[in-house]
Design a protein around this motif. Structure first.
Motif, PDB file in Angstrom:
ATOM      1  N   ASN A 211     -24.956 -37.427 -43.324  1.00 52.31           N
ATOM      2  CA  ASN A 211     -23.910 -36.585 -43.876  1.00 52.31           C
ATOM      3  C   ASN A 211     -22.705 -36.680 -42.950  1.00 52.31           C
ATOM      4  O   ASN A 211     -22.718 -36.144 -41.844  1.00 52.31           O
ATOM      5  CB  ASN A 211     -24.465 -35.155 -43.949  1.00 52.31           C
ATOM      6  N   ILE A 212     -21.696 -37.394 -43.406  1.00 44.47           N
ATOM      7  CA  ILE A 212     -20.509 -37.592 -42.576  1.00 44.47           C
ATOM      8  C   ILE A 212     -19.518 -36.470 -42.856  1.00 44.47           C
ATOM      9  O   ILE A 212     -19.253 -36.151 -44.015  1.00 44.47           O
ATOM     10  CB  ILE A 212     -19.858 -38.958 -42.870  1.00 44.47           C
ATOM     11  N   LYS A 213     -18.990 -35.888 -41.809  1.00 48.51           N
ATOM     12  CA  LYS A 213     -18.073 -34.752 -41.993  1.00 48.51           C
ATOM     13  C   LYS A 213     -16.687 -35.113 -41.508  1.00 48.51           C
ATOM     14  O   LYS A 213     -16.499 -36.138 -40.875  1.00 48.51           O
ATOM     15  CB  LYS A 213     -18.602 -33.563 -41.219  1.00 48.51           C
ATOM     16  N   LYS A 214     -15.780 -34.217 -41.792  1.00 52.79           N
ATOM     17  CA  LYS A 214     -14.412 -34.408 -41.271  1.00 52.79           C
ATOM     18  C   LYS A 214     -14.402 -34.046 -39.803  1.00 52.79           C
ATOM     19  O   LYS A 214     -15.175 -33.230 -39.343  1.00 52.79           O
ATOM     20  CB  LYS A 214     -13.465 -33.468 -42.016  1.00 52.79           C
ATOM     21  N   GLY A 215     -13.517 -34.648 -39.062  1.00 50.45           N
ATOM     22  CA  GLY A 215     -13.327 -34.241 -37.677  1.00 50.45           C
ATOM     23  C   GLY A 215     -14.166 -35.046 -36.715  1.00 50.45           C
ATOM     24  O   GLY A 215     -14.971 -35.895 -37.111  1.00 50.45           O
ATOM     25  N   SER A 216     -13.950 -34.749 -35.442  1.00 44.18           N
ATOM     26  CA  SER A 216     -14.640 -35.556 -34.432  1.00 44.18           C
ATOM     27  C   SER A 216     -14.997 -34.730 -33.204  1.00 44.18           C
ATOM     28  O   SER A 216     -14.612 -33.572 -33.071  1.00 44.18           O
ATOM     29  CB  SER A 216     -13.748 -36.728 -34.031  1.00 44.18           C
ATOM     30  N   PHE A 217     -15.759 -35.341 -32.364  1.00 45.00           N
ATOM     31  CA  PHE A 217     -16.126 -34.774 -31.065  1.00 45.00           C
ATOM     32  C   PHE A 217     -15.445 -35.660 -30.025  1.00 45.00           C
ATOM     33  O   PHE A 217     -15.663 -36.871 -30.006  1.00 45.00           O
ATOM     34  CB  PHE A 217     -17.643 -34.829 -30.892  1.00 45.00           C
ATOM     35  N   THR A 218     -14.605 -35.061 -29.201  1.00 48.54           N
ATOM     36  CA  THR A 218     -13.942 -35.852 -28.168  1.00 48.54           C
ATOM     37  C   THR A 218     -14.795 -35.808 -26.908  1.00 48.54           C
ATOM     38  O   THR A 218     -15.130 -34.734 -26.419  1.00 48.54           O
ATOM     39  CB  THR A 218     -12.537 -35.285 -27.877  1.00 48.54           C
ATOM     40  N   VAL A 219     -15.158 -36.949 -26.414  1.00 46.09           N
ATOM     41  CA  VAL A 219     -16.054 -36.988 -25.252  1.00 46.09           C
ATOM     42  C   VAL A 219     -15.278 -36.579 -23.998  1.00 46.09           C
ATOM     43  O   VAL A 219     -14.324 -37.249 -23.611  1.00 46.09           O
ATOM     44  CB  VAL A 219     -16.651 -38.404 -25.060  1.00 46.09           C
ATOM     45  N   PRO A 220     -15.667 -35.450 -23.380  1.00 47.39           N
ATOM     46  CA  PRO A 220     -14.972 -35.008 -22.167  1.00 47.39           C
ATOM     47  C   PRO A 220     -15.459 -35.769 -20.932  1.00 47.39           C
ATOM     48  O   PRO A 220     -16.463 -36.481 -21.003  1.00 47.39           O
ATOM     49  CB  PRO A 220     -15.357 -33.527 -22.073  1.00 47.39           C
ATOM     50  N   GLU A 221     -14.747 -35.594 -19.834  1.00 48.40           N
ATOM     51  CA  GLU A 221     -15.165 -36.305 -18.617  1.00 48.40           C
ATOM     52  C   GLU A 221     -16.407 -35.693 -17.989  1.00 48.40           C
ATOM     53  O   GLU A 221     -17.145 -36.354 -17.287  1.00 48.40           O
ATOM     54  CB  GLU A 221     -14.028 -36.334 -17.597  1.00 48.40           C
ATOM     55  N   GLU A 222     -16.580 -34.396 -18.237  1.00 49.96           N
ATOM     56  CA  GLU A 222     -17.783 -33.748 -17.724  1.00 49.96           C
ATOM     57  C   GLU A 222     -18.531 -33.103 -18.869  1.00 49.96           C
ATOM     58  O   GLU A 222     -17.939 -32.390 -19.678  1.00 49.96           O
ATOM     59  CB  GLU A 222     -17.404 -32.684 -16.683  1.00 49.96           C
ATOM     60  N   LEU A 223     -19.825 -33.359 -18.891  1.00 52.46           N
ATOM     61  CA  LEU A 223     -20.637 -32.794 -19.972  1.00 52.46           C
ATOM     62  C   LEU A 223     -21.802 -32.031 -19.372  1.00 52.46           C
ATOM     63  O   LEU A 223     -22.297 -32.373 -18.297  1.00 52.46           O
ATOM     64  CB  LEU A 223     -21.208 -33.914 -20.830  1.00 52.46           C
ATOM     65  N   LYS A 224     -22.229 -31.039 -20.112  1.00 52.11           N
ATOM     66  CA  LYS A 224     -23.430 -30.333 -19.678  1.00 52.11           C
ATOM     67  C   LYS A 224     -24.543 -30.548 -20.702  1.00 52.11           C
ATOM     68  O   LYS A 224     -24.369 -30.319 -21.893  1.00 52.11           O
ATOM     69  CB  LYS A 224     -23.120 -28.842 -19.568  1.00 52.11           C
ATOM     70  N   LEU A 225     -25.661 -31.025 -20.201  1.00 50.71           N
ATOM     71  CA  LEU A 225     -26.796 -31.359 -21.065  1.00 50.71           C
ATOM     72  C   LEU A 225     -27.903 -30.322 -20.930  1.00 50.71           C
ATOM     73  O   LEU A 225     -28.360 -30.022 -19.828  1.00 50.71           O
ATOM     74  CB  LEU A 225     -27.336 -32.735 -20.647  1.00 50.71           C
ATOM     75  N   CYS A 226     -28.321 -29.780 -22.059  1.00 45.41           N
ATOM     76  CA  CYS A 226     -29.459 -28.859 -22.073  1.00 45.41           C
ATOM     77  C   CYS A 226     -30.678 -29.565 -22.620  1.00 45.41           C
ATOM     78  O   CYS A 226     -30.594 -30.235 -23.641  1.00 45.41           O
ATOM     79  CB  CYS A 226     -29.156 -27.697 -23.003  1.00 45.41           C
ATOM     80  N   PHE A 227     -31.798 -29.386 -21.953  1.00 46.81           N
ATOM     81  CA  PHE A 227     -33.003 -30.093 -22.398  1.00 46.81           C
ATOM     82  C   PHE A 227     -34.210 -29.194 -22.221  1.00 46.81           C
ATOM     83  O   PHE A 227     -34.170 -28.228 -21.456  1.00 46.81           O
ATOM     84  CB  PHE A 227     -33.197 -31.375 -21.573  1.00 46.81           C
ATOM     85  N   ASN A 228     -35.285 -29.503 -22.938  1.00 47.07           N
ATOM     86  CA  ASN A 228     -36.545 -28.834 -22.616  1.00 47.07           C
ATOM     87  C   ASN A 228     -37.446 -29.811 -21.865  1.00 47.07           C
ATOM     88  O   ASN A 228     -37.215 -31.020 -21.889  1.00 47.07           O
ATOM     89  CB  ASN A 228     -37.204 -28.202 -23.855  1.00 47.07           C
ATOM     90  N   GLU A 229     -38.429 -29.278 -21.193  1.00 40.06           N
ATOM     91  CA  GLU A 229     -39.214 -30.084 -20.262  1.00 40.06           C
ATOM     92  C   GLU A 229     -39.753 -31.373 -20.900  1.00 40.06           C
ATOM     93  O   GLU A 229     -39.699 -32.444 -20.302  1.00 40.06           O
ATOM     94  CB  GLU A 229     -40.367 -29.230 -19.711  1.00 40.06           C
ATOM     95  N   GLU A 230     -40.223 -31.264 -22.127  1.00 36.60           N
ATOM     96  CA  GLU A 230     -40.818 -32.428 -22.798  1.00 36.60           C
ATOM     97  C   GLU A 230     -39.793 -33.548 -23.003  1.00 36.60           C
ATOM     98  O   GLU A 230     -40.170 -34.710 -23.170  1.00 36.60           O
ATOM     99  CB  GLU A 230     -41.395 -32.037 -24.170  1.00 36.60           C
ATOM    100  N   ALA A 231     -38.520 -33.181 -22.993  1.00 38.28           N
ATOM    101  CA  ALA A 231     -37.478 -34.180 -23.276  1.00 38.28           C
ATOM    102  C   ALA A 231     -36.918 -34.822 -22.010  1.00 38.28           C
ATOM    103  O   ALA A 231     -36.051 -35.695 -22.079  1.00 38.28           O
ATOM    104  CB  ALA A 231     -36.339 -33.519 -24.061  1.00 38.28           C
ATOM    105  N   ARG A 232     -37.451 -34.429 -20.875  1.00 37.11           N
ATOM    106  CA  ARG A 232     -36.882 -34.862 -19.595  1.00 37.11           C
ATOM    107  C   ARG A 232     -36.762 -36.390 -19.484  1.00 37.11           C
ATOM    108  O   ARG A 232     -35.754 -36.918 -19.007  1.00 37.11           O
ATOM    109  CB  ARG A 232     -37.748 -34.324 -18.444  1.00 37.11           C
ATOM    110  N   ALA A 233     -37.782 -37.087 -19.961  1.00 34.30           N
ATOM    111  CA  ALA A 233     -37.803 -38.545 -19.817  1.00 34.30           C
ATOM    112  C   ALA A 233     -36.633 -39.217 -20.538  1.00 34.30           C
ATOM    113  O   ALA A 233     -36.302 -40.373 -20.242  1.00 34.30           O
ATOM    114  CB  ALA A 233     -39.124 -39.106 -20.352  1.00 34.30           C
TER     115      ALA A 233
END
Ligand code: TNX
Length: 508
Positions: free
Chosen positions: A24-46
């Motif tokens: 499902n393609i939508k209007k608009g975009s996500f601009t990639v910033p220079e700093e990002l914060k990633l949230c993860f759960n333990e199982e996704a660490r790898a």
């Protein structure tokens, strides 16, 4: 705005291959910033390392936090998604302020990240890019049609070394291919070091087809390749072709022959001579001799010990002998006794097999009676040693006179519900260099990937070729020497030939 599943042909930046399930393609975009914060759960660490590797290509730095809902990047393994997405599916959402990937497994997350990778500009495949990146807002829910999506490399007739295979694994991973079958032995060469029988690699490793390359994989190389592949969700399947196609072994260990070499019919060569011709079906182990089973027993035992995946391929093709069925029956039990699942070329289906033994179908001439699992490698769709076009130099044509076009590969369909997937072999009698291997494998392996992944209702060849054209620069940046198939309007791009895969650190 929703376009249903097919990617709109005028979309400049969206060219995902294989075609995803729901998009499902939508209007608009996500601009990639220079700093990002990633949230993860333990199982996704790898999976974190892959996102870090990807974003580092556009100069962004990621900080991480173990949490459900924070930051602008989210990676979550949720077991409850298994019912909807299976082991390999994922969902990817790109919103104005946030990218979310979730799956039931890390393999699913990996595929979500490969899809995201394809939404980045092609130049990330070359190295660091400095410009501001905008990603399209969209939602994808995606899972594969088949669990077995593979290639086979014949490294026996002409060797392809560990460097080439590693590169090949990287390329496979981008397109969500997950099985790599290595044809490790044949009449012309033996390509794997075995401690039980060192002479196989030391002598058999020196042979090849005329003007081909010789060599073998050391156990360390084989292990490293399997680990490298596993990291990228690809399982290696080693094949020792038995009891035919065995001259390289018979030359290395003359005691495996029958007296007077009656196992070589016709005698195209006799030990210790090399064989560098193209004939098939003339050599076999001495099936009349019980000692043959000592050899096969030790061989399968050691091969099983050095193989990380669950499968061992025992070949079984192109031989006609009264003791053939007995040999396959016994050998399938040896594989099972070593804790592995056996696979054989379709002729093996004539024998009485263990229940889990799988059949690889290549010409469809053998009746497969029972309900066992089948991998389809029908030569008319998948034999990539055949020409990309009619009369291509140095290609075979015995299965399909006009060559096997991209559309031929793409048109594979089968309603046999025993089929668990597909695999495209490259036999190398006429594939004598890395560049030629690239030409035979690509872009047809990309069609193989879409056939293996995308459900029939979402397949559309024209749409595929349009997306593929948009991968021109990406493939060139990866240094792939693909055949510029006339079915695709390839874009103008500079082949750089500089290969550097995404790198990551193992610190997480
Ligand atoms: C058949 S198909 C073979 C190979 C050859 C190939 C050449 C099959 C199981 N065996 O031994 O290399 O044709 O196209």
């Amino acid at each position: 705005m929703s376009y249903g599943s097919l990617i709109p042909q005028n979309s400049a930046e969206i060219a995902i291959i294989p075609q995803p399930g729901k998009l499902n393609i939508k209007k608009g975009s996500f601009t990639v910033p220079e700093e990002l914060k990633l949230c993860f759960n333990e199982e996704a660490r790898a999976s974190i390392k892959w996102l870090e590797a990807l974003f580092s290509r556009v100069g962004s730095v990621i900080s991480i936090e173990k949490n459900e809902n924070c930051g602008n990047l989210s990676l979550q393994v949720k077991k409850e998604l298994l019912a909807d997405l299976g082991e390999e599916g994922y969902s990817l959402g790109i919103y104005a302020e946030r990218i979310e990937i979730s799956a039931a497994t890390n393999q699913g997350l990996f595929y979500g990240i490969q899809t995201l990778r394809q939404l980045f500009p092609a130049d990330i495949e070359k190295g660091l890019i400095r410009s501001k990146i905008k990603l399209p807002q969209l939602e994808i829910v995606d899972s594969p049609r088949f669990s077995w999506r593979g290639n086979m490399l014949d490294i026996s007739r002409s060797f392809l070394d560990a460097n080439y295979i590693r590169k090949h694994i990287d390329r496979m991973a981008i397109y969500k291919l997950n099985r790599l079958h290595l044809h490790l032995s044949d009449d012309q060469g033996w390509r794997i070091e075995l401690k039980s029988f060192p002479e196989l690699a030391l002598i058999g490793g020196k042979g090849s087809v005329k003007n081909g390359r010789s060599g073998y994989l050391t156990q360390k190389e084989f292990r490293d390749l399997q680990l490298y592949a596993k990291e990228r969700n690809i399982i290696l399947i080693p094949e020792i072709d038995l009891p035919g196609h065995t001259y390289a072994a018979l030359r290395s260990m003359p005691e495996l022959n029958c007296e007077d070499f009656t196992n070589l019919e016709p005698q195209l060569a006799t030990p210790p001579e090399k064989y560098d011709g193209y004939k098939v079906g003339w050599s076999r182990l001495c099936l009349e001799n019980e000692k043959t089973y000592d050899f096969v027993g030790k061989l399968i035992k050691e091969l099983s010990e050095i193989t990380l995946g669950p499968w061992i391929h025992i070949g079984g093709d192109e031989i006609d002998h009264p003791l053939y069925e007995e040999f396959i029956r016994k050998t399938s039990r040896i594989v099972a006794a070593n804790g592995k699942i056996g696979i054989g070329w379709e002729e093996a289906a004539k024998a009485e097999l263990t229940n889990d033994f799988m059949i690889q179908r290549w010409n469809g001439e053998t009746k497969i009676k029972d309900s066992r699992k089948i991998i389809d490698s029908y030569c008319k769709y998948f034999y990539l040693d055949h020409g990309n076009v009619k009369d291509q130099e140095n290609t075979y044509r015995w299965c399909k006179e006009d060559g096997i076009s991209l559309e031929d590969v793409y048109s594979y369909e089968n309603k046999d519900d025993r089929v668990i997937g597909i695999e495209a072999p490259v036999w190398t009698e006429l594939v004598l260099s890395d560049d030629i291997a690239d030409d035979r494998l690509w872009p047809r392996s990309i069609a193989v990937a879409e056939v293996g992944w995308t459900k029939p209702e979402n397949k559309d060849f024209e749409n595929f070729t349009i997306r593929l054209a948009k991968h021109t620069q990406r493939l060139d940046n990866l240094g792939v020497r693909y055949f510029r198939s006339p079915e695709v309007n390839w874009m103008r791009s500079k082949p750089t030939g500089v290969f550097s895969d995404l790198e990551y650190s193992n610190e997480n």
